[in-house]
Design a protein around this motif. Sequence first.
Motif, PDB file in Angstrom:
ATOM      1  N   UNK A  31       0.848  -1.201   0.000  1.00 39.01           N
ATOM      2  CA  UNK A  31       0.000   0.000   0.000  1.00 39.01           C
ATOM      3  C   UNK A  31       0.880   1.246   0.000  1.00 39.01           C
ATOM      4  N   UNK A  32       1.987   1.200   0.754  1.00 40.97           N
ATOM      5  CA  UNK A  32       2.900   2.345   0.799  1.00 40.97           C
ATOM      6  C   UNK A  32       3.557   2.552  -0.563  1.00 40.97           C
ATOM      7  N   UNK A  33       3.934   1.436  -1.222  1.00 39.37           N
ATOM      8  CA  UNK A  33       4.542   1.545  -2.552  1.00 39.37           C
ATOM      9  C   UNK A  33       3.562   2.157  -3.546  1.00 39.37           C
ATOM     10  N   UNK A  34       2.300   1.742  -3.453  1.00 38.99           N
ATOM     11  CA  UNK A  34       1.293   2.277  -4.371  1.00 38.99           C
ATOM     12  C   UNK A  34       1.120   3.775  -4.147  1.00 38.99           C
ATOM     13  N   UNK A  35       1.145   4.198  -2.900  1.00 39.54           N
ATOM     14  CA  UNK A  35       1.000   5.627  -2.602  1.00 39.54           C
ATOM     15  C   UNK A  35       2.220   6.391  -3.126  1.00 39.54           C
ATOM     16  N   UNK A  36       3.405   5.802  -2.956  1.00 42.23           N
ATOM     17  CA  UNK A  36       4.645   6.423  -3.461  1.00 42.23           C
ATOM     18  C   UNK A  36       4.591   6.542  -4.987  1.00 42.23           C
ATOM     19  N   UNK A  37       4.123   5.472  -5.623  1.00 41.23           N
ATOM     20  CA  UNK A  37       4.054   5.451  -7.080  1.00 41.23           C
ATOM     21  C   UNK A  37       3.064   6.499  -7.581  1.00 41.23           C
ATOM     22  N   UNK A 132       6.625 -10.861 -10.494  1.00 39.64           N
ATOM     23  CA  UNK A 132       7.997 -11.314 -10.265  1.00 39.64           C
ATOM     24  C   UNK A 132       8.623 -10.476  -9.169  1.00 39.64           C
ATOM     25  N   UNK A 133       9.719  -9.830  -9.507  1.00 37.92           N
ATOM     26  CA  UNK A 133      10.428  -9.041  -8.514  1.00 37.92           C
ATOM     27  C   UNK A 133      10.217  -7.538  -8.700  1.00 37.92           C
ATOM     28  N   UNK A 134       9.090  -7.186  -9.357  1.00 35.33           N
ATOM     29  CA  UNK A 134       8.839  -5.771  -9.624  1.00 35.33           C
ATOM     30  C   UNK A 134       7.509  -5.338  -9.045  1.00 35.33           C
ATOM     31  N   UNK A 135       7.500  -4.153  -8.484  1.00 37.76           N
ATOM     32  CA  UNK A 135       6.238  -3.510  -8.158  1.00 37.76           C
ATOM     33  C   UNK A 135       5.905  -2.613  -9.341  1.00 37.76           C
ATOM     34  N   UNK A 136       4.706  -2.777  -9.906  1.00 41.85           N
ATOM     35  CA  UNK A 136       4.306  -1.991 -11.077  1.00 41.85           C
ATOM     36  C   UNK A 136       3.021  -1.231 -10.781  1.00 41.85           C
ATOM     37  N   UNK A 183      -1.276   6.413 -20.075  1.00 42.69           N
ATOM     38  CA  UNK A 183      -1.082   6.193 -18.639  1.00 42.69           C
ATOM     39  C   UNK A 183       0.366   6.452 -18.242  1.00 42.69           C
ATOM     40  N   UNK A 184       0.538   6.818 -17.001  1.00 48.38           N
ATOM     41  CA  UNK A 184       1.863   6.839 -16.399  1.00 48.38           C
ATOM     42  C   UNK A 184       2.184   5.411 -15.978  1.00 48.38           C
ATOM     43  N   UNK A 185       3.442   5.046 -16.114  1.00 49.87           N
ATOM     44  CA  UNK A 185       3.897   3.718 -15.694  1.00 49.87           C
ATOM     45  C   UNK A 185       5.015   3.907 -14.678  1.00 49.87           C
ATOM     46  N   UNK A 186       4.866   3.313 -13.523  1.00 45.57           N
ATOM     47  CA  UNK A 186       5.889   3.420 -12.488  1.00 45.57           C
ATOM     48  C   UNK A 186       6.331   2.006 -12.115  1.00 45.57           C
TER      49      UNK A 186
END
Length: 194
Positions: A31-37, A132-136, A183-186
Amino acid sequence: MKHLVSLLSLGASLVVCAGQEQAGTPTADQAALAAEAATAAQGLGTALKAELEAALQTGGAVAALGVCRIKAPHIATRISAERGMHVSRTSLKPRNPHNAPDVWQAEVLREFESRKAAGEDPASLSYAAVVGNEFRFMQAIPTAPACLACHGERLAPDVSAKIAELYPQDQATGFRQGDLRGAFVIVKALSIRP
Ligand code: HEC
């Protein structure tokens, strides 16, 4: 992309791709990563908008096209470094072929189109996943009136000519206000899975 879980106040969805990652409720870290993204996406959006407005005021749309072409990638690089996440833009109808979506991004963009068709507000469409090993993370970009001079249905002849010169493979015209422009992609590499 089977499991959609509402992500608190963010209005985002956290998706865990079946087969690639264990399904479940998003952790606090995710959830924190999503907010950061989402903040990184907003940072890129704000920086591009400021640059575009300045360029339009100084030289009009034709000059702004040149500025956009040179500066947009630099701005994305700067914001990526500042945020520690790779930030870019994509579209199902890209102007710059370098911005064409990969298979995963195209699938998310198509899902945004269906969600919009089902009545969701295009401005609030976002999507997050651990693959995999990525948060998208992707955040939809709706078409605003200010975009139509370069992405709309009727372009001034000098604007059309400049686009044809700079982007011979351009697909990014014919949009109407409220359409999904892209779209933005992070993307953030995860050293440890959240
Ligand atoms: C002055 C002309 C101009 C205006 C106005 C403009 N754009 Fe663009 N747009 C461009 C150019 C040029 C590119 C290609 C940039 C590059 O080479 O990376 C582009 C690229 C994009 C992309 C990246 C995907 C692609 O097609 O390559 C998105 C998303 C986008 N624009 C959205 C918008 C939105 C949303 C607005 C309104 C807020 C807007 N643009 C207004 C000229 C413009």
